[in-house]
Enzyme design. Structure first.
Site, short mmCIF file in Angstrom:
data_model
loop_
_atom_site.label_atom_id
_atom_site.label_comp_id
_atom_site.label_asym_id
_atom_site.label_seq_id
_atom_site.Cartn_x
_atom_site.Cartn_y
_atom_site.Cartn_z
N GLY A 46 8.58 46.72 -50.92
CA GLY A 46 8.92 45.42 -51.74
C GLY A 46 8.09 44.36 -51.33
O GLY A 46 8.16 43.80 -50.20
N GLY A 94 8.07 41.25 -52.57
CA GLY A 94 8.83 40.08 -53.09
C GLY A 94 8.67 38.86 -51.85
O GLY A 94 7.92 39.12 -50.78
N PHE A 95 9.91 38.20 -51.92
CA PHE A 95 9.89 37.07 -50.51
C PHE A 95 10.12 37.77 -49.42
O PHE A 95 9.56 37.37 -48.23
CB PHE A 95 10.80 35.85 -50.97
CG PHE A 95 10.07 35.22 -52.21
CD1 PHE A 95 9.62 34.12 -51.94
CD2 PHE A 95 10.74 35.26 -53.22
CE1 PHE A 95 8.90 33.25 -52.72
CE2 PHE A 95 10.31 34.34 -54.35
CZ PHE A 95 9.51 33.32 -54.21
N GLY A 96 11.04 38.62 -49.36
CA GLY A 96 11.62 39.28 -48.07
C GLY A 96 10.44 40.16 -47.48
O GLY A 96 10.12 39.92 -46.34
N VAL A 143 9.24 53.60 -54.92
CA VAL A 143 9.64 54.34 -53.77
C VAL A 143 10.92 55.22 -54.57
O VAL A 143 11.62 54.22 -55.40
CB VAL A 143 10.11 53.43 -52.71
CG1 VAL A 143 11.31 54.29 -51.86
CG2 VAL A 143 9.02 53.03 -51.86
N GLU A 175 17.78 25.35 -65.83
CA GLU A 175 16.43 25.10 -65.85
C GLU A 175 15.76 25.56 -67.21
O GLU A 175 14.98 24.75 -67.89
CB GLU A 175 15.74 25.67 -64.79
CG GLU A 175 15.95 25.00 -63.23
CD GLU A 175 15.15 25.32 -62.47
OE1 GLU A 175 14.77 26.67 -62.28
OE2 GLU A 175 14.88 24.36 -61.32
N ASP A 204 17.53 39.95 -51.73
CA ASP A 204 18.47 40.06 -52.64
C ASP A 204 19.32 41.42 -52.39
O ASP A 204 20.43 41.57 -52.69
CB ASP A 204 17.90 40.12 -53.83
CG ASP A 204 17.62 38.75 -54.50
OD1 ASP A 204 17.84 37.89 -53.74
OD2 ASP A 204 17.27 38.58 -55.71
N ALA A 248 15.36 32.37 -52.43
CA ALA A 248 14.33 32.83 -51.82
C ALA A 248 14.36 32.49 -50.35
O ALA A 248 13.77 33.52 -49.64
CB ALA A 248 13.13 32.18 -52.45
#
Ligand SMILES: Cc1cc2nc3c(=O)[nH]c(=O)nc-3n(C[C@H](O)[C@H](O)[C@H](O)COP(=O)(O)OP(=O)(O)OC[C@H]3O[C@@H](n4cnc5c(N)ncnc54)[C@H](O)[C@@H]3O)c2cc1C
Length: 428
Positions: free
Chosen positions: A11, A13-15, A79, A170, A300, A315
Site C-alpha cells: 500500500g 497510501g499515507f501509511g 496483493v 466538504e 485505516d 491521514a
C-alpha cells in the site's frame, strides 16, 4: 538480493509511504507494493468530484517519490494472499518472501447492508470514483436540458449526499458552489429552483467528533448555502430513482453520493490475522499483529484503541503509525523491543465553500475565514509533488477570482451506471 533484512510494505497510501520514508535511511531492503502506480491525496478527492481539480493534480507517481531512496524498490501489483507462517506475499503471478511485513491497504466503502446502496450509490474513495461522480453530475445537467417533464427534471437535478462527516460536508459545499457558479452560467435555459443538494446524516449532528459549537456552525453554513440538511435521518433503501429514509421520507433523486462509512480493506486472503467486524485488523499497541511479531498493520486497516476510543481513519493516524512501525522494525532488527504507539492529535478541520471553514487545532477552535486559510495552507503543504501544488494553487485561484471551474468534462463519453462500476471494481 542482499543479506539485509527484507521489509515488504503493501500500500502506497499515507501509511505505506511514511513507513518507507522512515525506514529507507537504514540498512534494509524495502519492497513497496501497490495496485496503482501512484499515491492518491484523498483529502482533496472531493474537489475532483466537484470539478474543481483534475484527478492528476492529487495523484503522484510512486516511482518518482522513491527516486532518491536507492534501497527501496516498487512493484505494481495487487496483493492477493499472505501466508504469515511461510512469510510470503502472493500476487497474481509472483510470490515474494519477507522478514518484516507492513500492511497498509487502507479502507473501502461500507454500505451497512442497506438495500440498493452498493448498487446505486456512488462511493467517493478512488480517483475513478471522483471522475465518475463529476461526470454523473454534469451528465444530469445535460440530460435535464432536454427533459420536458418537470418531475423528472427535478429528479435529475437533485443530488443527494449520504453521510455528514468531513467528506460529505466538504463535498456538499463544493457542489453548491459548482452549481451556483459555473453551471448557472453554462445552463442558461434551466430553472435553478429545480436544483437541490440534499445532505442526509443518520446522527443528530454533522461532523461527528468535532466540538458541538463547530458542528452547529457547519449546519448553519450549509443551510445558508441552501443545502437541504437532513439530520437524524438514517437511510432505509436506495433505488435508481430515490433515497428512502427510515422515517418514510422519499427523496426523488438520480444521484446518490456515498460518504457514510468505510471498512478495513483486507481483500487479500490473510488466513490467521484477527479482524474486527468492520474488516480492520486488530493490532497490539506496538502496531504488531498478535502472534505475528514480524507483521505490522497501519492506517485505516489497523484497529487500535487509545483510552477506550478507536483511533479515527484519518491521514495523520496513518502517517504517524507508518513512521512508528518503521522505527519499531529497526528496533527489532537491533534486538530491542518495539515501542507502544501513541497518537499525537494536532486537530481537525473542514472547509465549507469559499472563505469558510471550521477547525480545531491544538485545542483551539477557529471558524470562518481564518479556518479556511489554515485549511488551504495545510492541504497545500501536505500535497505530495511540487508540480501538483502549483497546479492546485492555480485552479484554486482561478476558481476564487473568476468563480469558474476549469474541469467540466464528462469522461468517459459512455458512462456506466453505478452498479457496473461496482462490478468492475469487484472484478479487478
Ligand atoms: C474522500 C476522502 C477524503 C478524506 N479526507 C481526509 C481529510 O481531509 N483529512 C484526513 O486526515 N483524512 C482524510 N481522509 C482519510 C484518509 O485519506 C485516510 O485515513 C488515509 O488515506 C489512510 O491511509 P492508508 O495508508 O491507511 O490508506 P490509503 O491512503 O487509502 O492507501 C491504501 C493504498 O493501498 C493500496 N492497496 C489497497 N489494496 C491493495 C492490494 N490488495 N494490493 C496492493 N495495493 C493495495 C491502494 O491502492 C492505496 O494506494 C479522507 C478519505 C477519503 C476517501
Amino acid at each position: 538480493m542482499s543479506d539485509r533484512p527484507r521489509v515488504v510494505v503493501v500500500g502506497a497510501g499515507f501509511g505505506g509511504l511514511w513507513t518507507v520514508r522512515t525506514i529507507a535511511p537504514f540498512s534494509v531492503d524495502v519492497l513497496l507494493m501497490d495496485q496503482n502506480n501512484y499515491h492518491t491525496f484523498l483529502p482533496l478527492l472531493y474537489q475532483v468530484a466537484a470539478a474543481e481539480l483534475e484527478a492528476e493534480e492529487i495523484a503522484h507517481p510512486v516511482r518518482s517519490i522513491l527516486r532518491r531512496l536507492p534501497n527501496v524498490q516498487f512493484a505494481l501489483a495487487k496483493v492477493e494472499a499472505i501466508d504469515p507462517m511461510a512469510k510470503l506475499v502472493k500476487t497474481e503471478n509472483r510470490t515474494i518472501s519477507y522478514d518484516y511485513l507492513v500492511l497498509s491497504t487502507g479502507s473501502v466503502p461500507e454500505f451497512f447492508k442497506i438495500p440498493g446502496a452498493d448498487k446505486y450509490a456512488l462511493p467517493l474513495k478512488t480517483l475513478e470514483d471522483g471522475i465518475a461522480i463529476r461526470s454523473q453530475i454534469l451528465a444530469c445537467f445535460e440530460k435535464a436540458v432536454h427533459e420536458t417533464d418537470h418531475r423528472r427534471r427535478e429528479q435529475m437535478l437533485t443530488f443527494t449526499i449520504v453521510g455528514g462527516g468531513p467528506t460529505g460536508v466538504e463535498f456538499a459545499g463544493a457542489l453548491v458552489e459548482l452549481i451556483r457558479g459555473a453551471l448557472v452560467r453554462d445552463f442558461t435555459t434551466l430553472d435553478f429552483q429545480e436544483v437541490h443538494v440534499v445532505l442526509v446524516e443518520a446522527l443528530g449532528n454533522l461532523l461527528s467528533g468535532f466540538p458541538e459549537r463547530l458542528q452547529n456552525r457547519a449546519v448553519k453554513r450549509l443551510v445558508k448555502m441552501e443545502v437541504d440538511v437532513r439530520l437524524s435521518s438514517p437511510v432505509a433503501e436506495i433505488t435508481p430513482e430515490a433515497v428512502l429514509l427510515k422515517d418514510g421520507t422519499f427523496i426523488s433523486t438520480e444521484t446518490v453520493v456515498w460518504t457514510a462509512g468505510v471498512r478495513g480493506n483486507l481483500e487479500a486472503d490473510v488466513a490467521g490475522l484477527p479482524t474486527a467486524r468492520n474488516g480492520q485488523v486488530l493490532v497490539l499497541p506496538t502496531l504488531q499483529v498478535e502472534g505475528h511479531p514480524d507483521i505490522y498493520v497501519v492506517g485505516d486497516l489497523a484497529r487500535l484503541e487509545e483510552d477506550k476510543d478507536r483511533l479515527p481513519m484519518i491521514a495523520p493516524v496513518a502517517t504517524q503509525q507508518g513512521a512508528h512501525a518503521a522505527r519499531n522494525i529497526i528496533r527489532q532488527i537491533s534486538g530491542l523491543p518495539p515501542k507502544v504507539f501513541r497518537y499525537r492529535d494536532r486537530g481537525k478541520m473542514v472547509t465549507i465553500g469559499r472563505n469558510y471553514g471550521v477547525a480545531q487545532l491544538f485545542g483551539w477552535s477557529f471558524t470562518g475565514f481564518p479556518a479556511w486559510v489554515i485549511w488551504l495552507v495545510v492541504h497545500l503543504y501536505n500535497l505530495i509533488g511540487f508540480r501538483n501544488r502549483i497546479f492546485v494553487l492555480i485552479d484554486w485561484a482561478w476558481d476564487y477570482f473568476f468563480i469558474e471551474r476549469a474541469i467540466r468534462l464528462i469522461i468517459p463519453r459512455e458512462r456506466m451506471p453505478p452498479q457496473v462500476h461496482m462490478h468492475r471494481r469487484q472484478m479487478t
